[in-house]
Design a protein around this motif. Structure first.
Motif: not given
Ligand code: SF4
Ligand code: SF4
Length: 441
Positions: A345-353
């Protein structure tokens, strides 16, 4: 109680950041190892059917449960099981994880063949065997959703193409790139559940998808495409049900109680692919984006691939990641490590600074009421906070905190940066603990 008080439900105008909308998913290479969790769905975890040293093939059943609420798990690779470990899920629960060292051959298991589907029972059995869970992020086993007790009273299918979370564009790509499977999936559900009406809800910020779907629906009887305001959270189940076909799902009730089934576009398209090929759910399209990702894109990743591998495929980190999220920034959950694997059920991987991940300092509530106006259900998040702090369970119940879907609109809009969603979650946990203690009284 009337759940909704206005024709158009509230919500917030969050920035869309659909940076990857024009990028069809790129298939990732097979990683050296995959980490396949036995809990990738709502309900009971699966028990592993393999042990250390076993060889596995693509599509092989490697986990199942006898519980009704569960979904089988299949191997996404061919190779050898090197460990049965433990994984801490993003919701803090723990599950067994089957670690497979891949052989790079991707040999398909003998059991993978198109299922025989000729009536409602065999259709539902096939959906169950496919391992499909809600791919919009909820993870609810699809065969249960398609098999309500009152199926005879269900006359409408709502296909959810809203994809209202910022950044995520995988459902948009399904509508654009996998249109045939989407319509075949709709036709299969329509046929085997004898449904008359189909409403496809799409936010107005996806005009190409609306145009394409409208063209496909021109000659189809009972099909409607509804252009929704591009205001978060139009994709929430109760919201899209109301805004497409006007059905109100009351508190404590299911969509089927008001004659509808709501399913995400990518889930519907997957059903068609499974019936055609027999290949269960072993891969996911993901949007990989955020200020710390060097080359944001949409990817097709095998389930069990680590976030480190996924982000590595997208050029790696361009700055130090301070926040990793599974899903969107509004409803997604932060992930403790990039060793976490892709789940169904994973539709995105987001990585933020550090700039985007900064926690703004909270100040005292100024009683502006914006959180109430933004809430699609007209709940009172500021009052939840006060009741939670006082451990006032009766007030939490009266204020109907359990209706909160944790959409995040209240936290997003709050000028005092109160951590409202977190308090709502904790409040619900408090009520649940109380319910368990008193045996539901
Ligand atoms: S998180 Fe809950 S209380 Fe806050 S806006 Fe969403 S539904 Fe309403
Ligand atoms: S939006 Fe924030 S400041 Fe305004 S009433 Fe709600 S909690 Fe208080």
């Amino acid at each position: 109680m009337a759940l909704f008080q206005s024709k158009h439900l509230s919500g917030v105008h969050a920035p869309h950041y659909k940076n990857t909308a024009e990028l069809p998913p790129v298939r990732m290479p097979v990683p050296g190892k995959v980490y396949i969790s036995m809990q990738q769905h709502m309900g009971a975890p699966c028990q592993p059917l393999v042990k250390k040293g076993d060889s596995v093939k693509v599509g092989q059943l490697i986990g199942e449960s006898t519980a009704f609420m569960s979904a089988p798990v299949h191997s996404s690779v061919s190779g050898q099981v090197v460990e049965l470990g433990e994984i801490i899920n993003v919701n803090s629960s723990r599950a067994t994880c089957v670690v497979v060292e891949t052989d790079g051959e991707q040999t398909v298991h003998e059991s993978v063949r198109p299922p025989e589907v000729n009536d409602t029972a065999s259709f539902l059995e096939a959906v169950k065997a496919s391992g499909l869970v809600g791919l919009g992020g909820a993870g609810f086993p699809t065969f249960i959703k398609l098999n309500p007790k009152n199926v005879d009273e269900v006359d409408t299918l709502v296909v959810n193409g809203a994809e209202c979370e910022p950044y995520i564009t995988t459902d948009f790509r399904t509508m654009m790139d996998d249109t045939d499977n989407l319509f075949t999936g709709i036709a299969l559900i329509k046929k085997y559940l004898t449904i008359q009406n189909v409403y496809i809800g799409v936010e107005k910020n996806k005009p190409q998808a609306i145009e394409l779907l409208q063209k496909r629906c021109e000659t189809l009887e009972g099909y409607h495409v509804v252009a929704l305001d591009d205001k978060y959270p139009k994709g929430a189940e109760k919201v899209i049900a109301y805004e497409t076909c006007g059905r109100v799902i009351p508190e404590g009730k299911l969509p089927s109680d008001v004659g509808i089934i709501v399913s995400n576009v990518t889930s519907v398209a997957f059903i068609a692919k499974y019936i055609k090929t027999g290949m269960p759910l072993i891969e996911k399209n993901l949007t990989v984006d955020g200020s710390a990702v060097a080359e944001p894109k949409n990817v097709t990743a095998l389930i069990g691939t680590t976030y480190e591998d996924v982000i590595g495929f997208c050029g790696g980190y361009k700055s130090e990641p301070k926040l990793l999220i599974m899903g969107g920034p509004m409803m997604g959950l932060s992930v403790y490590s990039d060793q976490y694997p892709v789940v169904k059920n994973n539709n995105a991987v987001l990585a933020f600074d550090s700039v985007d991940a900064e926690n703004l300092k909270e100040t005292a509530c100024i009683r502006c009421g914006r959180c109430i106006r933004a809430c699609p259900y007209h709940l009172m998040p500021a009052s939840f906070e006060a009741a939670y702090k006082a451990h006032d369970l009766e007030t939490l119940k009266k204020l109907k905190v359990n209706l909160c879907m944790e959409c995040g609109c209240c936290s997003y809009i709050c000028p005092a940066r109160r951590p409202l969603v977190m308090v709502n979650r904790l409040s619900k946990k408090l009520l649940l603990a109380e319910q368990k203690k008193t045996g539901g009284k």
